[in-house]
Motif scaffolding. Structure first.
Motif, PDB file in Angstrom:
ATOM      1  N   PRO A 117       0.714  -1.148   0.141  1.00  0.00           N
ATOM      2  CA  PRO A 117      -0.204  -0.098  -0.038  1.00  0.00           C
ATOM      3  C   PRO A 117       0.836   1.297  -0.009  1.00  0.00           C
ATOM      4  CG  PRO A 117      -0.025  -0.870   2.418  1.00  0.00           C
ATOM      5  CD  PRO A 117       0.650  -1.994   1.146  1.00  0.00           C
ATOM      6  N   SER A 118       0.280   2.374  -0.614  1.00  0.00           N
ATOM      7  CA  SER A 118       1.182   3.586  -0.778  1.00  0.00           C
ATOM      8  C   SER A 118       0.278   4.521   0.033  1.00  0.00           C
ATOM      9  CB  SER A 118       1.289   3.859  -2.238  1.00  0.00           C
ATOM     10  OG  SER A 118       1.995   4.981  -2.386  1.00  0.00           O
ATOM     11  N   SER A 119       0.984   5.186   0.925  1.00  0.00           N
ATOM     12  CA  SER A 119       0.449   6.453   1.376  1.00  0.00           C
ATOM     13  C   SER A 119       1.294   7.778   1.524  1.00  0.00           C
ATOM     14  CB  SER A 119      -0.034   5.980   3.083  1.00  0.00           C
ATOM     15  OG  SER A 119       1.248   5.766   3.607  1.00  0.00           O
ATOM     16  N   GLY A 120       2.235   7.834   0.911  1.00  0.00           N
ATOM     17  CA  GLY A 120       2.917   9.098   1.010  1.00  0.00           C
ATOM     18  C   GLY A 120       4.546   8.809   0.716  1.00  0.00           C
ATOM     19  N   PRO A 121       5.372   9.920   1.155  1.00  0.00           N
ATOM     20  CA  PRO A 121       6.788   9.763   0.851  1.00  0.00           C
ATOM     21  C   PRO A 121       7.373   8.616   1.944  1.00  0.00           C
ATOM     22  CG  PRO A 121       6.005  11.764   2.042  1.00  0.00           C
ATOM     23  CD  PRO A 121       4.971  11.138   1.686  1.00  0.00           C
ATOM     24  N   VAL A 122       6.665   8.430   3.047  1.00  0.00           N
ATOM     25  CA  VAL A 122       7.042   7.127   3.693  1.00  0.00           C
ATOM     26  C   VAL A 122       6.079   6.396   3.983  1.00  0.00           C
ATOM     27  CG1 VAL A 122       8.123   6.342   6.063  1.00  0.00           C
ATOM     28  CG2 VAL A 122       8.895   8.723   5.066  1.00  0.00           C
ATOM     29  N   GLU A 123       6.317   4.845   3.668  1.00  0.00           N
ATOM     30  CA  GLU A 123       5.387   3.961   3.852  1.00  0.00           C
ATOM     31  C   GLU A 123       5.459   3.148   5.174  1.00  0.00           C
ATOM     32  OE1 GLU A 123       4.646   1.662   0.285  1.00  0.00           O
ATOM     33  OE2 GLU A 123       5.804   3.331  -0.831  1.00  0.00           O
ATOM     34  N   ALA A 124       4.362   2.773   5.647  1.00  0.00           N
ATOM     35  CA  ALA A 124       4.602   1.767   6.901  1.00  0.00           C
ATOM     36  C   ALA A 124       3.253   0.891   6.873  1.00  0.00           C
ATOM     37  CB  ALA A 124       4.391   2.879   8.277  1.00  0.00           C
ATOM     38  N   TRP A 125       3.581  -0.197   7.219  1.00  0.00           N
ATOM     39  CA  TRP A 125       2.432  -1.285   7.290  1.00  0.00           C
ATOM     40  C   TRP A 125       2.599  -2.280   8.243  1.00  0.00           C
ATOM     41  CZ3 TRP A 125       5.247  -0.080   2.911  1.00  0.00           C
ATOM     42  CH2 TRP A 125       6.072  -1.165   2.303  1.00  0.00           C
ATOM     43  N   ASN A 126       1.496  -2.983   8.482  1.00  0.00           N
ATOM     44  CA  ASN A 126       1.575  -3.846   9.747  1.00  0.00           C
ATOM     45  C   ASN A 126       1.915  -5.439   8.656  1.00  0.00           C
ATOM     46  OD1 ASN A 126       1.189  -2.613  12.032  1.00  0.00           O
ATOM     47  ND2 ASN A 126      -1.067  -2.608  11.657  1.00  0.00           N
ATOM     48  N   ALA A 127       2.664  -6.124   9.355  1.00  0.00           N
ATOM     49  CA  ALA A 127       3.074  -7.610   8.481  1.00  0.00           C
ATOM     50  C   ALA A 127       3.282  -8.443   9.712  1.00  0.00           C
ATOM     51  CB  ALA A 127       4.297  -7.356   7.698  1.00  0.00           C
ATOM     52  N   VAL A 128       3.062  -9.666   9.076  1.00  0.00           N
ATOM     53  CA  VAL A 128       3.613 -10.904   9.748  1.00  0.00           C
ATOM     54  C   VAL A 128       4.848 -11.375   9.103  1.00  0.00           C
ATOM     55  CG1 VAL A 128       1.188 -11.368  10.588  1.00  0.00           C
ATOM     56  CG2 VAL A 128       2.180 -12.454   8.223  1.00  0.00           C
ATOM     57  N   LYS A 129       5.645 -11.885   9.781  1.00  0.00           N
ATOM     58  CA  LYS A 129       6.802 -12.396   9.467  1.00  0.00           C
ATOM     59  C   LYS A 129       6.791 -14.156   9.445  1.00  0.00           C
ATOM     60  CE  LYS A 129      11.832 -12.215  10.192  1.00  0.00           C
ATOM     61  NZ  LYS A 129      12.835 -11.788  10.926  1.00  0.00           N
ATOM     62  N   VAL A 130       6.918 -14.800   8.283  1.00  0.00           N
ATOM     63  CA  VAL A 130       7.111 -16.269   8.083  1.00  0.00           C
ATOM     64  C   VAL A 130       8.049 -16.673   7.670  1.00  0.00           C
ATOM     65  CG1 VAL A 130       4.277 -15.996   8.428  1.00  0.00           C
ATOM     66  CG2 VAL A 130       5.566 -16.127   6.008  1.00  0.00           C
ATOM     67  N   LEU A 131       8.418 -17.853   8.094  1.00  0.00           N
ATOM     68  CA  LEU A 131       9.291 -18.873   7.406  1.00  0.00           C
ATOM     69  C   LEU A 131       8.661 -19.738   6.465  1.00  0.00           C
ATOM     70  CD1 LEU A 131      11.836 -19.892  10.096  1.00  0.00           C
ATOM     71  CD2 LEU A 131      11.925 -17.884   8.640  1.00  0.00           C
ATOM     72  N   TYR A 132       8.961 -19.942   5.338  1.00  0.00           N
ATOM     73  CA  TYR A 132       8.286 -20.951   4.485  1.00  0.00           C
ATOM     74  C   TYR A 132       9.080 -21.734   3.548  1.00  0.00           C
ATOM     75  CZ  TYR A 132       8.923 -17.823   0.420  1.00  0.00           C
ATOM     76  OH  TYR A 132       9.422 -17.063  -0.529  1.00  0.00           O
ATOM     77  N   GLN A 133       8.406 -22.824   3.119  1.00  0.00           N
ATOM     78  CA  GLN A 133       9.090 -23.625   2.180  1.00  0.00           C
ATOM     79  C   GLN A 133       8.024 -24.239   1.128  1.00  0.00           C
ATOM     80  OE1 GLN A 133      11.863 -25.171   2.077  1.00  0.00           O
ATOM     81  NE2 GLN A 133      12.678 -25.402   3.921  1.00  0.00           N
ATOM     82  N   PRO A 134       8.145 -24.065  -0.125  1.00  0.00           N
ATOM     83  CA  PRO A 134       7.338 -24.270  -1.223  1.00  0.00           C
ATOM     84  C   PRO A 134       7.465 -25.975  -1.311  1.00  0.00           C
ATOM     85  CG  PRO A 134       9.288 -22.784  -1.961  1.00  0.00           C
ATOM     86  CD  PRO A 134       9.490 -23.382  -0.552  1.00  0.00           C
ATOM     87  N   CYS A 135       6.188 -26.489  -1.834  1.00  0.00           N
ATOM     88  CA  CYS A 135       6.145 -27.733  -2.064  1.00  0.00           C
ATOM     89  C   CYS A 135       5.614 -28.340  -3.187  1.00  0.00           C
ATOM     90  CB  CYS A 135       5.117 -28.446  -0.738  1.00  0.00           C
ATOM     91  SG  CYS A 135       5.933 -28.294   0.940  1.00  0.00           S
TER      92      CYS A 135
END
Length: 189
Positions: A117-135
């Motif tokens: 998402p874009s909201s101006g010169p500085v962007e901030a957004w909530n996120a979850v951090k995940v580790l993943y493996q494609p199968c």
């Protein structure tokens, strides 16, 4: 809606998208990644598809980790195949990016929308951090089998096309990180 005869799949007549499945004669289960419910009044603001899928999957991970205290998930398609192994690390990550500091936004155009998402010169957004493996294509089959038989791992079921879309979203997110942060042990971040 059109009910498929081969099984209990519920498919949109107009776009042929798999929306859910019939559980009984009076119950239909819709996939959260396929249906947006909006109030009848007011204007409809379409959400970019990749952003919607991300937010719904993140919401599922947060709700399940909170309710069941589980942090490992298998992402299965409606065909029963495991597409992704996901391990939730952080649920309170805040990402901040200066608009001029990165050219990564030009990469995220595969879905016809901005990936972030874009909201101006500085962007901030909530996120979850995940580790993943494609199968996909039998990758990580032994690990997938072990996770599938582990009671501490919760299965998430989505349409197979959405699983592939989520895998692409995860891959794009990983490549936006500096190379030193893209992997943790054998998992992608």
């Amino acid at each position: 809606l059109q009910k498929s005869k081969e099984n209990t799949r519920v498919i949109c007549k107009r776009c042929k998208t798999l929306l859910g499945e019939t559980l009984s004669s009076d119950a239909i289960k819709y996939y959260v990644t396929e249906v947006i419910i909006q109030p009848a009044e007011g204007s409809f603001n379409p959400i970019p598809r990749s952003q919607f899928v991300q937010s719904m999957v993140a919401q599922c991970l947060l709700e399940l980790s909170s309710a069941k205290s589980t942090f490992r998930f298998t992402v299965k398609g409606d065909n029963g195949k495991i597409y992704i192994l996901m391990w939730l690390l952080n649920s309170d990550t805040l990402l901040v990016e200066s608009l001029g500091s990165s050219s990564s936004h030009s990469v995220f155009t595969l879905f016809g929308d901005n990936f972030m998402p874009s909201s101006g010169p500085v962007e901030a957004w909530n996120a979850v951090k995940v580790l993943y493996q494609p199968c996909v294509k039998s990758r990580n089959k032994e690990l997938a089998d072990a996770w599938e038989n582990d009671i501490g791992v919760h299965p998430l079921k989505f349409p197979s096309e959405t699983c592939l879309e989520l895998l692409l979203i995860l891959g794009l997110s990983t490549t936006s990180l500096p190379p030193s942060l893209q992997y943790m042990n054998s998992f992608q971040v």
